[in-house]
Enzyme design. Structure first.
Site, PDB file in Angstrom:
ATOM      1  N   ARG A   1      -6.093   1.693   6.937  1.00 25.11           N
ATOM      2  CA  ARG A   1      -5.718   0.925   8.123  1.00 25.11           C
ATOM      3  C   ARG A   1      -4.267   1.220   8.490  1.00 25.11           C
ATOM      4  O   ARG A   1      -3.436   1.472   7.635  1.00 25.11           O
ATOM      5  CB  ARG A   1      -5.882  -0.568   7.870  1.00 25.11           C
ATOM      6  CG  ARG A   1      -7.322  -0.978   7.688  1.00 25.11           C
ATOM      7  CD  ARG A   1      -7.453  -2.474   7.681  1.00 25.11           C
ATOM      8  NE  ARG A   1      -6.523  -3.124   6.791  1.00 25.11           N
ATOM      9  CZ  ARG A   1      -6.720  -3.311   5.490  1.00 25.11           C
ATOM     10  NH1 ARG A   1      -7.823  -2.897   4.922  1.00 25.11           N
ATOM     11  NH2 ARG A   1      -5.823  -3.925   4.764  1.00 25.11           N
TER      12      ARG A   1
ATOM     13  N   GLU B   1      -4.652   1.496   2.809  1.00 25.10           N
ATOM     14  CA  GLU B   1      -3.993   2.724   3.235  1.00 25.10           C
ATOM     15  C   GLU B   1      -4.629   3.274   4.511  1.00 25.10           C
ATOM     16  O   GLU B   1      -3.935   3.794   5.374  1.00 25.10           O
ATOM     17  CB  GLU B   1      -4.145   3.749   2.108  1.00 25.10           C
ATOM     18  CG  GLU B   1      -3.128   4.840   2.121  1.00 25.10           C
ATOM     19  CD  GLU B   1      -3.322   5.683   0.885  1.00 25.10           C
ATOM     20  OE1 GLU B   1      -3.966   6.738   1.020  1.00 25.10           O
ATOM     21  OE2 GLU B   1      -2.861   5.287  -0.200  1.00 25.10           O
TER      22      GLU B   1
ATOM     23  N   ALA C   1      -9.582 -10.090   4.437  1.00 26.48           N
ATOM     24  CA  ALA C   1     -10.194  -9.480   3.255  1.00 26.48           C
ATOM     25  C   ALA C   1     -10.814 -10.574   2.406  1.00 26.48           C
ATOM     26  O   ALA C   1     -10.131 -11.508   1.979  1.00 26.48           O
ATOM     27  CB  ALA C   1      -9.140  -8.725   2.453  1.00 26.48           C
ATOM     28  N   THR C   2     -12.098 -10.473   2.146  1.00 32.73           N
ATOM     29  CA  THR C   2     -12.767 -11.461   1.297  1.00 32.73           C
ATOM     30  C   THR C   2     -12.780 -11.021  -0.163  1.00 32.73           C
ATOM     31  O   THR C   2     -13.127 -11.805  -1.040  1.00 32.73           O
ATOM     32  CB  THR C   2     -14.218 -11.680   1.761  1.00 32.73           C
ATOM     33  OG1 THR C   2     -14.885 -10.422   1.717  1.00 32.73           O
ATOM     34  CG2 THR C   2     -14.256 -12.235   3.173  1.00 32.73           C
TER      35      THR C   2
ATOM     36  N   HIS D   1      -8.467   1.071   0.956  1.00 30.79           N
ATOM     37  CA  HIS D   1      -8.811   0.401   2.194  1.00 30.79           C
ATOM     38  C   HIS D   1      -7.561   0.077   3.002  1.00 30.79           C
ATOM     39  O   HIS D   1      -7.505   0.313   4.206  1.00 30.79           O
ATOM     40  CB  HIS D   1      -9.546  -0.886   1.828  1.00 30.79           C
ATOM     41  CG  HIS D   1     -10.580  -1.231   2.805  1.00 30.79           C
ATOM     42  ND1 HIS D   1     -11.861  -0.775   2.704  1.00 30.79           N
ATOM     43  CD2 HIS D   1     -10.514  -1.960   3.932  1.00 30.79           C
ATOM     44  CE1 HIS D   1     -12.552  -1.237   3.722  1.00 30.79           C
ATOM     45  NE2 HIS D   1     -11.755  -1.956   4.486  1.00 30.79           N
TER      46      HIS D   1
ATOM     47  N   GLY E   1     -24.305  -1.987   6.833  1.00 29.44           N
ATOM     48  CA  GLY E   1     -24.537  -0.653   6.289  1.00 29.44           C
ATOM     49  C   GLY E   1     -24.578  -0.682   4.784  1.00 29.44           C
ATOM     50  O   GLY E   1     -24.360  -1.722   4.160  1.00 29.44           O
ATOM     51  N   GLY E   2     -24.828   0.469   4.192  1.00 33.47           N
ATOM     52  CA  GLY E   2     -24.876   0.579   2.744  1.00 33.47           C
ATOM     53  C   GLY E   2     -23.497   0.814   2.166  1.00 33.47           C
ATOM     54  O   GLY E   2     -22.497   0.886   2.884  1.00 33.47           O
ATOM     55  N   ALA E   3     -23.454   0.912   0.838  1.00 33.10           N
ATOM     56  CA  ALA E   3     -22.228   1.277   0.141  1.00 33.10           C
ATOM     57  C   ALA E   3     -21.794   2.668   0.593  1.00 33.10           C
ATOM     58  O   ALA E   3     -22.627   3.555   0.750  1.00 33.10           O
ATOM     59  CB  ALA E   3     -22.472   1.278  -1.365  1.00 33.10           C
ATOM     60  N   ARG E   4     -20.508   2.862   0.799  1.00 37.09           N
ATOM     61  CA  ARG E   4     -19.931   4.167   1.227  1.00 37.09           C
ATOM     62  C   ARG E   4     -20.654   4.723   2.456  1.00 37.09           C
ATOM     63  O   ARG E   4     -20.863   5.915   2.573  1.00 37.09           O
ATOM     64  CB  ARG E   4     -20.024   5.239   0.144  1.00 37.09           C
ATOM     65  CG  ARG E   4     -19.357   4.992  -1.154  1.00 37.09           C
ATOM     66  CD  ARG E   4     -17.940   4.661  -1.055  1.00 37.09           C
ATOM     67  NE  ARG E   4     -17.843   3.334  -1.660  1.00 37.09           N
ATOM     68  CZ  ARG E   4     -16.870   2.512  -1.476  1.00 37.09           C
ATOM     69  NH1 ARG E   4     -15.872   2.812  -0.699  1.00 37.09           N
ATOM     70  NH2 ARG E   4     -16.859   1.340  -2.046  1.00 37.09           N
TER      71      ARG E   4
END
Lengths: 171, 171, 171
Positions: free
Chosen positions: A55, A53, A35-36, A51, A10-13
């Site tokens: 999860r 928070e 997390a990369t 991010h 998908g795209g950003a946001r």
């Protein structure tokens, strides 16, 4: 027992990470988050914090900017859902240390069919704008497109996310 | 009677406005056009003029760069189709006067289920290219993505438009 | 006998050309490749070379940067599949020599229903990123969007490609 790979593009946001997280939570499997992203600057640090928070607390979190295949070998397993977020940040990290992207892409793609349990990959689609002015951005865009194609070809399910809504492209 | 909200998302020159206008014309409802674009420069003025020409004469036109929720409250109604074109220009206007975008997004999203009649929102998807160089463009992209997600979540139907053709994503 | 037109739209490195080439190879028709790209620089030359390598040897190749409608008239025919790759490079070439893009777009779109045999057009979607800074890029984006809409409207089948996977939008 062969595992299952889900690719979320998908795209950003676009809501792609939240969509992938919901899939994990609905699976009832033990959740591992790879997390990369590295916390390069304040903007990035804030994004990672938001991010985290979002999860729930039951997730185990692994930060692995470069050795993604190693992290997958260490953490994928029966009864687990491993969420890799995201491939384009991993690619950025690889390019910064001048790795052979074609080789890394091939290595990841070839290990996907062998991974146990459920593995989800989140990635950005970055090729739908105007050709970037600078050569590194064009190179990144090319690498990202090929990486996305390779993972999509190896995955069992592929979703394209826009405005938080999924279009199923495969599976 | 609860109204119906349709969200039309697409790229620049994707035909998203023309698609939304066709939906309004086919509805047979009284048509109201809420233009969020301001005629900042000649290029924008020309686009607005072309846009006006394409619509028939039976449309009522309202120009409202900032107070979109007020305009919706004033103009949405039974037997009417109100077309808002577009949310990303509204966002641009809000950012120029330094409004709280998260609050504006939440206010719009929360009023959508209460609006009478048919309301259509047109918006740009802007997150599918390379990460922009400048911080304001990144901020805009983030706000636009969140706004699109919020409106898509509240809408009854969502379409993604490319090359003039719709993909139904919801409804 | 009326021919069939297939339009393949996608981002950079989305696998759109490979998808179109597979459609041609599966058709069993005599294959003609119309390349609109000119080998301006090393980067472009390399892309064209890779592109040539991927296609089998049974393809006839025509390079035509500007007179696409002439090339189609010369090469389209019963029992043939002609693949035009790609429309956005053709548009770039037209803009460089200051042709009337609206007229060229209309001329191409109007000839599509008359073409014999199978004709495939590949094109880039470029309108899903942030508004470009410079006016020429914005102009290109507008022309590309309108060209894609015109060809999609005239085509029998339209596919949107992401990560190598097709979404059928028409046909």
């Amino acid at each position: 027992m062969p595992g299952k790979t889900i690719f979320v593009l998908g795209g950003a946001r676009s809501g792609k990470s939240a969509f992938a997280e919901r899939l994990v939570e609905q699976s009832g499997l033990d959740a591992v988050y790879i997390a990369t992203g590295q916390a390069y600057d304040d903007e990035m640090r804030e994004r990672i914090a938001v991010h985290k928070e979002r999860r729930g607390l039951v997730w185990a979190t692994v930060e692995e900017p470069l050795d993604l295949t190693g992290a997958l070998q260490a953490h994928a397993g029966e009864g687990r859902a491993v969420l890799v977020d995201c491939l384009t940040l991993w690619l950025t990290n690889l390019m910064m240390v001048e790795r052979d992207i074609a080789a890394e892409t091939a290595r990841l793609a070839s290990m996907i069919p062998e991974l146990p349990g459920t593995v989800l990959f989140v990635s950005n689609e970055v090729g739908l704008g105007i050709v970037p002015d600078n050569a590194i951005a064009r190179e990144f865009r090319d690498h990202a497109g090929r990486l996305n194609q390779a993972v999509a070809a190896a995955a069992d399910e592929v979703y394209f996310i826009a405005a938080g809504l999924p279009l199923k492209m495969k599976g």
